[in-house]
Design a protein around this motif. Sequence first.
Motif, PDB file in Angstrom:
ATOM      1  N   THR A  28       0.868  -1.183   0.000  1.00 40.28           N
ATOM      2  CA  THR A  28       0.000   0.000   0.000  1.00 40.28           C
ATOM      3  C   THR A  28       0.908   1.237   0.000  1.00 40.28           C
ATOM      4  OG1 THR A  28      -0.026   0.116   2.406  1.00 40.28           O
ATOM      5  CG2 THR A  28      -1.730  -1.238   1.347  1.00 40.28           C
ATOM      6  N   ALA A  29       0.294   2.386  -0.119  1.00 38.23           N
ATOM      7  CA  ALA A  29       1.088   3.628  -0.067  1.00 38.23           C
ATOM      8  C   ALA A  29       1.809   3.733   1.274  1.00 38.23           C
ATOM      9  CB  ALA A  29       0.168   4.828  -0.286  1.00 38.23           C
ATOM     10  N   THR A  30       1.115   3.345   2.361  1.00 32.45           N
ATOM     11  CA  THR A  30       1.749   3.381   3.682  1.00 32.45           C
ATOM     12  C   THR A  30       2.891   2.383   3.755  1.00 32.45           C
ATOM     13  OG1 THR A  30      -0.365   3.975   4.683  1.00 32.45           O
ATOM     14  CG2 THR A  30       1.336   3.124   6.160  1.00 32.45           C
ATOM     15  N   GLY A  31       2.684   1.192   3.188  1.00 34.06           N
ATOM     16  CA  GLY A  31       3.740   0.187   3.181  1.00 34.06           C
ATOM     17  C   GLY A  31       4.966   0.670   2.428  1.00 34.06           C
ATOM     18  N   ASP A  32       4.764   1.381   1.336  1.00 34.06           N
ATOM     19  CA  ASP A  32       5.875   1.940   0.564  1.00 34.06           C
ATOM     20  C   ASP A  32       6.675   2.931   1.416  1.00 34.06           C
ATOM     21  OD1 ASP A  32       7.493   2.485  -1.615  1.00 34.06           O
ATOM     22  OD2 ASP A  32       6.158   4.041  -2.391  1.00 34.06           O
ATOM     23  N   ARG A  33       5.968   3.763   2.158  1.00 34.71           N
ATOM     24  CA  ARG A  33       6.642   4.763   3.000  1.00 34.71           C
ATOM     25  C   ARG A  33       7.379   4.098   4.161  1.00 34.71           C
ATOM     26  NH1 ARG A  33       2.084   8.728   4.675  1.00 34.71           N
ATOM     27  NH2 ARG A  33       3.804   9.913   5.609  1.00 34.71           N
ATOM     28  N   VAL A  34       6.780   3.035   4.734  1.00 34.47           N
ATOM     29  CA  VAL A  34       7.457   2.303   5.815  1.00 34.47           C
ATOM     30  C   VAL A  34       8.734   1.657   5.279  1.00 34.47           C
ATOM     31  CG1 VAL A  34       7.288   0.273   7.311  1.00 34.47           C
ATOM     32  CG2 VAL A  34       5.399   1.913   7.212  1.00 34.47           C
ATOM     33  N   MET A  35       8.650   1.079   4.088  1.00 37.31           N
ATOM     34  CA  MET A  35       9.823   0.438   3.486  1.00 37.31           C
ATOM     35  C   MET A  35      10.977   1.428   3.337  1.00 37.31           C
ATOM     36  SD  MET A  35      10.086  -1.544  -0.190  1.00 37.31           S
ATOM     37  CE  MET A  35       9.738  -0.049  -1.139  1.00 37.31           C
ATOM     38  N   ARG A  36      10.626   2.700   3.055  1.00 37.55           N
ATOM     39  CA  ARG A  36      11.656   3.731   2.867  1.00 37.55           C
ATOM     40  C   ARG A  36      12.044   4.414   4.180  1.00 37.55           C
ATOM     41  NH1 ARG A  36      11.858   4.504  -2.572  1.00 37.55           N
ATOM     42  NH2 ARG A  36      10.087   3.673  -3.749  1.00 37.55           N
ATOM     43  N   GLY A  37      11.394   4.002   5.274  1.00 33.16           N
ATOM     44  CA  GLY A  37      11.732   4.583   6.573  1.00 33.16           C
ATOM     45  C   GLY A  37      11.175   5.972   6.783  1.00 33.16           C
ATOM     46  N   ASP A  38      10.088   6.316   6.068  1.00 35.08           N
ATOM     47  CA  ASP A  38       9.557   7.685   6.125  1.00 35.08           C
ATOM     48  C   ASP A  38       8.404   7.857   7.112  1.00 35.08           C
ATOM     49  OD1 ASP A  38      11.356   8.318   4.167  1.00 35.08           O
ATOM     50  OD2 ASP A  38       9.918   8.134   2.506  1.00 35.08           O
ATOM     51  N   VAL A  39       7.941   6.784   7.737  1.00 30.75           N
ATOM     52  CA  VAL A  39       6.768   6.906   8.597  1.00 30.75           C
ATOM     53  C   VAL A  39       6.856   5.893   9.737  1.00 30.75           C
ATOM     54  CG1 VAL A  39       5.372   5.264   7.260  1.00 30.75           C
ATOM     55  CG2 VAL A  39       4.234   7.049   8.576  1.00 30.75           C
ATOM     56  N   ASP A  40       6.313   6.251  10.890  1.00 31.52           N
ATOM     57  CA  ASP A  40       6.268   5.339  12.034  1.00 31.52           C
ATOM     58  C   ASP A  40       5.046   4.423  11.908  1.00 31.52           C
ATOM     59  OD1 ASP A  40       8.518   6.517  13.121  1.00 31.52           O
ATOM     60  OD2 ASP A  40       7.351   8.000  14.265  1.00 31.52           O
ATOM     61  N   TYR A  41       5.089   3.301  12.608  1.00 28.78           N
ATOM     62  CA  TYR A  41       3.966   2.354  12.546  1.00 28.78           C
ATOM     63  C   TYR A  41       3.987   1.473  13.786  1.00 28.78           C
ATOM     64  CZ  TYR A  41       7.646  -0.918  11.164  1.00 28.78           C
ATOM     65  OH  TYR A  41       8.791  -1.677  11.134  1.00 28.78           O
ATOM     66  N   ARG A  42       2.889   0.751  13.969  1.00 30.63           N
ATOM     67  CA  ARG A  42       2.761  -0.212  15.063  1.00 30.63           C
ATOM     68  C   ARG A  42       2.215  -1.522  14.492  1.00 30.63           C
ATOM     69  NH1 ARG A  42       2.422   2.749  20.018  1.00 30.63           N
ATOM     70  NH2 ARG A  42       1.416   1.003  21.078  1.00 30.63           N
ATOM     71  N   LEU A  43       2.615  -2.645  15.069  1.00 27.28           N
ATOM     72  CA  LEU A  43       2.132  -3.958  14.641  1.00 27.28           C
ATOM     73  C   LEU A  43       1.787  -4.809  15.857  1.00 27.28           C
ATOM     74  CD1 LEU A  43       4.553  -5.352  11.868  1.00 27.28           C
ATOM     75  CD2 LEU A  43       2.345  -4.253  11.537  1.00 27.28           C
ATOM     76  N   VAL A  44       0.889  -5.793  15.633  1.00 32.74           N
ATOM     77  CA  VAL A  44       0.728  -6.886  16.591  1.00 32.74           C
ATOM     78  C   VAL A  44       1.718  -7.957  16.132  1.00 32.74           C
ATOM     79  CG1 VAL A  44      -0.832  -8.623  17.528  1.00 32.74           C
ATOM     80  CG2 VAL A  44      -1.697  -6.347  16.967  1.00 32.74           C
ATOM     81  N   TRP A  45       2.848  -8.049  16.806  1.00 27.12           N
ATOM     82  CA  TRP A  45       3.976  -8.839  16.315  1.00 27.12           C
ATOM     83  C   TRP A  45       3.752 -10.333  16.520  1.00 27.12           C
ATOM     84  CZ3 TRP A  45       7.668  -6.376  13.600  1.00 27.12           C
ATOM     85  CH2 TRP A  45       7.668  -4.988  13.690  1.00 27.12           C
ATOM     86  N   PRO A  46       4.099 -11.146  15.493  1.00 29.22           N
ATOM     87  CA  PRO A  46       4.010 -12.605  15.672  1.00 29.22           C
ATOM     88  C   PRO A  46       5.075 -13.075  16.643  1.00 29.22           C
ATOM     89  CG  PRO A  46       5.078 -12.094  13.588  1.00 29.22           C
ATOM     90  CD  PRO A  46       4.606 -10.773  14.153  1.00 29.22           C
ATOM     91  N   ALA A  47       4.801 -14.182  17.320  1.00 32.49           N
ATOM     92  CA  ALA A  47       5.775 -14.726  18.267  1.00 32.49           C
ATOM     93  C   ALA A  47       6.911 -15.375  17.508  1.00 32.49           C
ATOM     94  CB  ALA A  47       5.098 -15.749  19.179  1.00 32.49           C
ATOM     95  N   ALA A  48       8.148 -15.132  17.962  1.00 36.79           N
ATOM     96  CA  ALA A  48       9.315 -15.786  17.376  1.00 36.79           C
ATOM     97  C   ALA A  48       9.297 -17.253  17.765  1.00 36.79           C
ATOM     98  CB  ALA A  48      10.601 -15.129  17.871  1.00 36.79           C
TER      99      ALA A  48
END
Length: 695
Positions: A586-606
Motif C-alpha cells: 500500500t502507499a503506507t507500506g511503501d513509505r514504511v519500506m523507505r523509513g519515512d513513517v512510524d507504525y505499530r504492529l501486533v507482532w508474531p511470536a518468534a
Amino acid sequence: MTPHEALKRYFGFSGFLDGQESVMDEIVSGRDGLVVMPTGGGKSLCYQLPALCFGGVTLVISPLIALMKDQVDALIARGIPATMINSTVPWAEQKERLDGMRDGTYKLVYVAPERFRAESFLNAVRGANVSLFAVDEAHCLSQWGHDFRPDYLRLGKALEKLGRPQCVALTATATPVVREDIVSVLKLREPFERVSGFSRPNLSLGITAVEKAAHKDERMRAVIAAHKTGIVYCATRKKVEAVSETLASWGVKCIAYHGGLSDSERERAQEVFIQRKADVAVATNAFGMGIDRADVRFVVHYEVPGSVEAYYQEAGRAGRDGEAAVCELLFNYADTRTQEFFIDGANPTPAIIRGIYQYLLNQADKEYEVHRTLDEIAEGADVKNPMSVGSALTVLARGGYIERFDIAGRRTRGTRLLKPDVLARGLQLDEASIGEKDRRDREKLKAMVEMCYARTCRQQWILGYFGEEDARTCGGCDVCRDGGAGESRPPTAEEAMIVKKALSGVARMSRRTPEGWEGRYGRGRIVQMLCGSRSQEILSAGLDKLSTYGLLKERGTGYLNGLMRALSDAGLLETEPGEYPVVSLTATGDRVMRGDVDYRLVWPAADDGPANPGLKDHGFDGGLYSMLRDLRMKIADKEGVPPYVIFGNKTLEAFVLYRPSSEEEALKISGVGVVKAQRYLKPFLDVIKTWKRGR
C-alpha cells in the motif's frame, strides 16, 4: 542422457527442487528405494527423469485412471513416448501397447495394479526390458496405511516373476510403520530411503467445533464465499449428494464425486472441475489423488477423517501452486461413529470371515463359482455391515481359498472357490494379524480425535505424528493465530529491519505503476522467496535471482506467515481478491519500506523455543528431560501411538524449564490441554516431583 539434461530438454527447468537430485542420483545408480515427498514436491519427476536415462521401459504402478491419464497426456505433450494400460483400454489396444512396450516404443508405461491379477498380463510384460518398476502412491500397499488396496499386495510377487527389476516406491504420506511395511511387502534390496519435509507452510489449517449440521453449513458457506475454489470432503456417498444439493441451492457451481457413480460419470465430473467449469467439488476421499488443478484455495472436511494420514493428504490438495490456501475441518465427535463403522467393515472378525466362506460353499455351482453382489452375500450370510464382505473376500483371496473374477457384461465380480474341500472351520486365518490391524485402525482414529482436541500448532502436531520431532510452529493455523494475538506496539530496531526486508521482498515481486504497486504473486510465493525455497514455482519463475531471495531465511516460514498477516492487518500490504489472490504494497507500506513513517504492529511470536507461560524458568536439565522422554516412550508403546501424540518435544522442554508441580501450573504450558492433562499429566508431574526430591 543425464537427469540434468533430461530436465532441461523435456521440462525446461534449469535446476532441481529440494530433495529431488539426491533421489535421482540413487535411482540412476541402480538402487531400490523408498521416497516420501509431500504433494507438490515433484515425486513424479523422480522416476520420469531416470526413465529417460535408462535403456529399457519404466513401469509405473498407479491406482487411479484419471491420475494416469493426466500424467501420460503431459508426457506426450513434452515429446516423451508414454502410454497407459487399465480397464478403460480395450483388450486389442492393450495388446498393441504391450507389443510396443516390448519393441521399445515407450519409455514409460502406466499400469493399474489390478492388471497384475492376470497371469497373461504378467507373461506379456515378461518379454519387455523393464529397467525400473516405480510404485506410485505406495502407501496403498500397506494394511497399516490409510488407503489400503489389496491389489497392491500382488506387486511383490509380480517383481519376482519379472526377474526382480530395480524398484522404487513413492508416496506423499507414510508413517514410520507404513514405510517399514512398504519395504517388507516389495522386498526392496538394501534400499535407500529419502523422507522430505512434510511441511506445507502455505496452508492455514483450522479445526472448528460444530454442534449441528446447520452450523457446518454456515461455516462451509463462509469459507466458500471467501475463497471460492475448493473441495468439500464428505465421509459417505449419501452425504456427498446432500451437501452438493445444498451448494447448488446456494447458486454454487459444483460437482459431486463418489464411488457410486459409473466410471464415465466420475470421469466427466472430474473433467468439469479440472477445466474450471465448476468452482467446488463435493467428494468422498477417492477424489483428488494426483488432480492437477493448482488453484484449489480451500479444502473443507465436512466430517472427521479416519486418520491423520488421510486428513493431511486430502488437505494437501489445496494450494498446490504454492499460494496461501485454507483447510478447515468441521469437527463433531458424533461423526466418529461413521469412521468406526468403516473400521468395523474393514476388519471383519474371524467368525464373520468363516460365516461368509460357509455361505460361498453353500451357494457355489458345480464350477465352484458364486455370482452374487457384495450386498447379496451380506444378506445371505447375515452380515450387518456390508463392507465386511469385501474385506473378508480379500482375506480369503490372500489365503488362497478363493479368487475374484470379472463377469462379462456385468459391473459386479464373481467369486471362485479354489479349495472347495476346505471347510469353514478348517480355514487357516492369521487371527493375530487380523486383530492387530483392527487395533491400529482404531488407534489412527483416536490420534485424529486427539489432534482435533489439541491446542498446539496444527502443522507442528502433524509433523510430529509423521516423525519430525523438531518441527517449528507454522504461524498460520487457528491455534497459532489465536495464540499470537497481543498488543500493538512500535518495532524494535531489529524488527524494523525485518519489516523493511519483508516489504522489499514484496516490492521486488510487484510492478511499480504511476498509481502505486501492482502485485504479481500471492503470500505463499512471497514467503517462499524470502525463505530461500528451492520449489519449482520459485525456480521456474526465476525468483531465486532476486536480491531479496533468502533474505529472511533464518526467521522461518511460521514467523513470516504471521508477519505477513500482521502487515496486512496494519494496512502496509493489501491482497487483491480473485482466483489468484496477489499481494502488493500500500502507499503506507511503501513509505514504511523507505523509513519515512512510524507504525505499530501486533507482532508474531518468534519460534525459538517454548514460550514463557508465566512460571519461573529453572534452566534446562538433560537428566530430567531424558526421564520425561523415557516415560513418554513407555506410555506411547503401551498405547500403540507415536510419542508425539502424548506430548511434543517442545512441551517436554517446557516441563524441564518450568517444572510444574500441579495441573494448574502445567495447563499454562503450550501443548497441555485439559484432555491431555486428564489423560497423561499425572505420571509426568510425579517424575518431576521425584527428580526434585532427589536433588
